[in-house]
Design an enzyme around this catalytic site. Structure first.
Site, PDB file in Angstrom:
ATOM      1  N   CYS A  16      53.324  36.729  56.073  1.00  0.00           N
ATOM      2  CA  CYS A  16      52.031  36.772  56.769  1.00  0.00           C
ATOM      3  C   CYS A  16      50.872  36.819  55.771  1.00  0.00           C
ATOM      4  CB  CYS A  16      52.008  38.000  57.687  1.00  0.00           C
ATOM      5  SG  CYS A  16      50.403  38.329  58.457  1.00  0.00           S
ATOM      6  N   CYS A  27      48.130  39.345  56.557  1.00  0.00           N
ATOM      7  CA  CYS A  27      48.577  40.713  56.254  1.00  0.00           C
ATOM      8  C   CYS A  27      48.216  41.094  54.823  1.00  0.00           C
ATOM      9  CB  CYS A  27      50.085  40.850  56.447  1.00  0.00           C
ATOM     10  SG  CYS A  27      50.641  40.591  58.145  1.00  0.00           S
TER      11      CYS A  27
END
Length: 127
Positions: A30, A33
Site C-alpha cells: 500500500c 500507507c
C-alpha cells in the site's frame, strides 16, 4: 517507522493501554500507507504522552483485519479504554489527515475534561 504490533500483543498494547492509541492498519504493498507515516510521526510528536501510535500489518494480522472489518488501507482507528472512538478510512491529502487527527484528540480531550468536571461537581454536591 512506527512501532508495529501483531495480534498476539494487540490486547495488551491497544485495548489495555492507559492512554488513547491510534492504530495504523497498513500493508507493504500500500503506497498511501507509506506516504502517511511521516504525518503519523508528526501527530505523535505533537500529542506526545497523550496518545500512542502503533502500526498493524493487515496482511499478517488477518484476524484483526476481519475483527475491525477493514475495507480499505490505510485505516486509522483511535482506541481509548479498549473502545473504538474514531475511524478514518478516507482522506484527501496531508492537511486533511493532520486536521482530522488533531480533531480526534481535541474531541477526546473535551470529552475527558467534561467527564472529570462532572465527577468533581458531583462529589462537591455530595459533601
Amino acid at each position: 517507522m512506527l512501532l508495529s504490533i501483531r495480534e498476539q500483543n494487540f490486547t495488551k498494547e491497544v485495548l489495555g493501554a492507559s492512554t488513547p492509541v491510534l492504530v495504523h492498519f497498513w500493508a507493504p504493498w500500500c503506497g498511501l500507507c507509506r506516504i502517511i507515516v511521516p504525518q503519523l510521526h508528526q501527530f505523535q510528536d505533537n500529542w506526545q504522552d497523550q496518545v500512542k501510535v502503533l502500526g498493524v500489518n493487515a496482511d499478517q494480522s488477518l484476524k484483526l483485519a476481519s475483527t475491525y472489518r477493514l475495507q480499505t488501507l490505510p485505516t486509522l482507528i483511535l482506541f481509548d479504554n479498549g473502545q473504538e472512538l474514531h475511524r478514518l478510512e478516507h482522506f484527501h491529502g496531508r492537511e486533511d489527515l493532520r486536521r482530522t487527527l488533531d480533531e480526534f484528540m481535541q474531541n477526546h480531550q473535551n470529552r475527558s475534561s467534561s467527564v472529570s468536571l462532572s465527577t468533581h461537581e458531583y462529589l462537591s454536591l455530595e459533601a
